[in-house]
Scaffold this motif. Sequence first.
Motif, PDB file in Angstrom:
ATOM      1  N   LEU A 156     -19.738 -56.128  16.710  1.00  0.00           N
ATOM      2  CA  LEU A 156     -19.679 -57.677  15.609  1.00  0.00           C
ATOM      3  C   LEU A 156     -19.310 -57.231  14.413  1.00  0.00           C
ATOM      4  CD1 LEU A 156     -23.510 -57.204  17.357  1.00  0.00           C
ATOM      5  CD2 LEU A 156     -22.084 -58.739  17.396  1.00  0.00           C
ATOM      6  N   TYR A 157     -18.898 -58.191  13.218  1.00  0.00           N
ATOM      7  CA  TYR A 157     -18.724 -58.365  12.196  1.00  0.00           C
ATOM      8  C   TYR A 157     -19.156 -58.887  11.599  1.00  0.00           C
ATOM      9  CZ  TYR A 157     -14.805 -58.925   8.124  1.00  0.00           C
ATOM     10  OH  TYR A 157     -14.392 -59.215   6.917  1.00  0.00           O
ATOM     11  N   ASN A 158     -20.066 -57.986   9.815  1.00  0.00           N
ATOM     12  CA  ASN A 158     -20.479 -59.230   8.653  1.00  0.00           C
ATOM     13  C   ASN A 158     -19.687 -59.576   8.441  1.00  0.00           C
ATOM     14  OD1 ASN A 158     -22.721 -59.857   7.550  1.00  0.00           O
ATOM     15  ND2 ASN A 158     -23.653 -57.767   6.498  1.00  0.00           N
ATOM     16  N   ASN A 159     -19.288 -61.511   7.979  1.00  0.00           N
ATOM     17  CA  ASN A 159     -18.390 -61.930   7.135  1.00  0.00           C
ATOM     18  C   ASN A 159     -18.645 -62.046   6.071  1.00  0.00           C
ATOM     19  OD1 ASN A 159     -19.605 -64.158   7.322  1.00  0.00           O
ATOM     20  ND2 ASN A 159     -18.363 -64.538   8.350  1.00  0.00           N
ATOM     21  N   SER A 160     -17.488 -62.270   5.022  1.00  0.00           N
ATOM     22  CA  SER A 160     -17.966 -62.368   3.814  1.00  0.00           C
ATOM     23  C   SER A 160     -18.689 -63.564   3.554  1.00  0.00           C
ATOM     24  CB  SER A 160     -16.653 -62.592   3.116  1.00  0.00           C
ATOM     25  OG  SER A 160     -16.231 -63.620   3.771  1.00  0.00           O
ATOM     26  N   GLN A 161     -19.321 -64.075   4.679  1.00  0.00           N
ATOM     27  CA  GLN A 161     -20.791 -65.229   4.797  1.00  0.00           C
ATOM     28  C   GLN A 161     -21.551 -64.441   5.162  1.00  0.00           C
ATOM     29  OE1 GLN A 161     -17.332 -66.718   6.143  1.00  0.00           O
ATOM     30  NE2 GLN A 161     -16.711 -66.957   3.449  1.00  0.00           N
ATOM     31  N   SER A 162     -21.604 -63.695   4.856  1.00  0.00           N
ATOM     32  CA  SER A 162     -23.124 -62.843   5.846  1.00  0.00           C
ATOM     33  C   SER A 162     -23.557 -62.830   7.622  1.00  0.00           C
ATOM     34  CB  SER A 162     -24.000 -62.497   4.842  1.00  0.00           C
ATOM     35  OG  SER A 162     -23.665 -61.918   3.653  1.00  0.00           O
ATOM     36  N   LYS A 163     -21.940 -63.633   8.073  1.00  0.00           N
ATOM     37  CA  LYS A 163     -22.440 -64.209   9.135  1.00  0.00           C
ATOM     38  C   LYS A 163     -22.461 -62.820   9.939  1.00  0.00           C
ATOM     39  CE  LYS A 163     -22.160 -68.901   8.082  1.00  0.00           C
ATOM     40  NZ  LYS A 163     -21.355 -70.213   9.048  1.00  0.00           N
ATOM     41  N   ILE A 164     -22.995 -63.009  10.936  1.00  0.00           N
ATOM     42  CA  ILE A 164     -21.965 -61.623  12.183  1.00  0.00           C
ATOM     43  C   ILE A 164     -21.630 -62.678  14.057  1.00  0.00           C
ATOM     44  CG2 ILE A 164     -22.968 -60.184  14.388  1.00  0.00           C
ATOM     45  CD1 ILE A 164     -24.010 -59.079  11.782  1.00  0.00           C
ATOM     46  N   LEU A 165     -20.378 -62.042  13.257  1.00  0.00           N
ATOM     47  CA  LEU A 165     -19.969 -62.788  14.314  1.00  0.00           C
ATOM     48  C   LEU A 165     -18.953 -61.065  15.910  1.00  0.00           C
ATOM     49  CD1 LEU A 165     -17.557 -64.977  12.241  1.00  0.00           C
ATOM     50  CD2 LEU A 165     -19.172 -65.655  13.703  1.00  0.00           C
ATOM     51  N   PRO A 166     -18.858 -62.126  16.861  1.00  0.00           N
ATOM     52  CA  PRO A 166     -17.925 -60.616  17.469  1.00  0.00           C
ATOM     53  C   PRO A 166     -16.503 -60.923  17.672  1.00  0.00           C
ATOM     54  CG  PRO A 166     -18.485 -62.984  18.617  1.00  0.00           C
ATOM     55  CD  PRO A 166     -19.199 -63.337  17.311  1.00  0.00           C
ATOM     56  N   LEU A 167     -16.251 -59.291  17.905  1.00  0.00           N
ATOM     57  CA  LEU A 167     -15.205 -58.946  16.991  1.00  0.00           C
ATOM     58  C   LEU A 167     -14.363 -58.630  19.067  1.00  0.00           C
ATOM     59  CD1 LEU A 167     -14.934 -56.672  13.725  1.00  0.00           C
ATOM     60  CD2 LEU A 167     -13.553 -58.848  14.477  1.00  0.00           C
ATOM     61  N   ALA A 168     -14.888 -58.213  19.300  1.00  0.00           N
ATOM     62  CA  ALA A 168     -14.244 -57.260  21.092  1.00  0.00           C
ATOM     63  C   ALA A 168     -15.300 -57.346  21.433  1.00  0.00           C
ATOM     64  CB  ALA A 168     -13.872 -56.296  20.751  1.00  0.00           C
ATOM     65  N   ILE A 169     -14.927 -57.477  22.758  1.00  0.00           N
ATOM     66  CA  ILE A 169     -16.314 -57.597  23.847  1.00  0.00           C
ATOM     67  C   ILE A 169     -15.151 -56.328  24.773  1.00  0.00           C
ATOM     68  CG2 ILE A 169     -17.288 -58.334  25.736  1.00  0.00           C
ATOM     69  CD1 ILE A 169     -18.278 -60.335  23.606  1.00  0.00           C
TER      70      ILE A 169
END
Length: 617
Positions: free
Chosen positions: A313-326
Amino acid sequence: MPSYTVTVATGSQWFAGTDDYIYITLVGTEGCSERTLLDKPLYNDFERGAVDSYDVTVGENLGEMELVKIEKKKYWVHDDWYCKYITVKTPSGDYVEFPCFHWLVDDKEVVLRDGRALLPKDDKTRLVKQHRHKELESRRKTYRWREWQPGIPMSIDANTHKELPRDIQFDSEKGVDFILNYSKAIENLCVNQFMHMFQSSWNDFADFERIFVRIKNTISEYVMQHWKEDFMFGYQYLNGCNPVMIQKCTKLPEKFPVTHDMVADCLEREMTLEEEIEAGNIYIADYELMEDISPNSTDPCTLQYLAAPICLLYNNSQSKILPLAIQLGQTPGKDNPIFLPSDGQYDWMLAKIWVRSSDFHIHQTVTHLLRTHLVSEVFGVAMFRQLPAVHPAYKLLLPHIRFTIAINTKAREQLICEFGIFDKANGTGGGGHVEMIQKAMRSLTFRSLCFPDAIKARGVDSPEDLPYYYYRDDGNRVWDVTKSFVWDVVCIYYDSDDTVQKDEEIQAFVKDVSSFGMQDLDCCGFPKSLKTREELTEYLTVIIFTASAHHAAVNFGQLFLGMYPDEHFIEKPVKEAMELFRKRLAEVSSVIKIRNEGKKLPYYYFSPDRIPNSVAV
């Protein structure tokens, strides 16, 4: 001749009243009264919700009131009676309260102490010391340990709800609530109409949407509109129903060989994946516990499958948690590829669905069942076995253990038993759910039940690094307020650490939890003794928080935290502490309400005004 006025309160729940004969005996330091029938001519005594008064005449003053003995004898057929409390007005005008909150069944008798909370050292007379000893002796015969399945926390020795002691069974209203809520859930999920969907492959995503056609509210509709999107997938790790899986990734595990080139297009800060990890922007959710769990095979015509995925999971520049790889399995290889957001739309969506499937199993069986219900039952059984009704810890904990053993027994009877609902509608039914609990016991430590410790252990304790983690923020607020209240109560009765160490009942309670309830498993790290007031405060806070706030957070809100309708405590300092507790909880609720204003996805699960006192209320 001296006369005592006895006021008797009958419970207000269904069938609490009785037509049986009720007798009372008053016991004081200077003597006892005759066994007296409580009966008014041409009056229907002990009706549901009634408060009745009677005069008891004695030959001489009984001295300081110590005990009240109540007996119920059959009139025509046995008619159970629930007594809330008895108040005795002495000839000098003093009022002495005797909390009861017991069912009298058959030809049963109950002997009550007055409502003061007292430690063992506070008992001065032979009579009250003997009463204390007999109460615990009787309780230990009634509340016995039993191993429901090997390698999991011990439970009450009862096969069915009807076998439980009457005092901890659901009352009639709660029993009806259980049935109605169960029926409502079935209706909402249209399980009767769509059960075949659980036992066969779905044709398209519309099948999923039709299951929830009857659940209509702003949040559910927003989720239904956005559930396929990555931001919603990530958001659930923070504030969904299982917000305990996300942890900071300080180093990629060898079993999950994600490279920078794989995810470069998703990174926003012009940093490599390794640099993002060092900066604290990468998180991971590892479902290793699911590896080698047996899938449901109760229907040989329907093959079911389980995955043990790892999700980056990635905490992006807008502070949203997004999946990177599964990765859907624990062992990398050609037959276990790493799925990426750049893959085909449905490949990526199905990978996320498999993760959510595993998350569901962990949530239902470990986060919810094991870590709230089964653990609370351990504390409950040990409490009934080792703490008498006059002990302050018993009075403090009882509202939070209320009906816990009953609902767990119902679950073993109907939900997680062989051929129960789990077997019919859950991918881990048929035994896999038991395997999961057995594996999860390796990580069930006492420290993991201390909310701030659990948050810190996952590296998610910093609001600056990980904002919008309302589960953490609200949970810490409720934990702190609860711990402050418990500390206030502990300090009322324990004036020093030495008092804690010399309280043989609290020490026996803690040892019973560790040695019997948790089967003395070394990995659990449950204390076998308590040495300080701080340790006692933390221990009691864990019990209250687990059964109330944390259960609500992982099971959705349903008496609320801080509300004590049954007055087990009568002392003014404790009542003042309770009032302060309620005030502080109200302040937390207000903060949460203001924070949630205008949000499309408000988070209320830790709001005290929505937290029930126990796992079953």
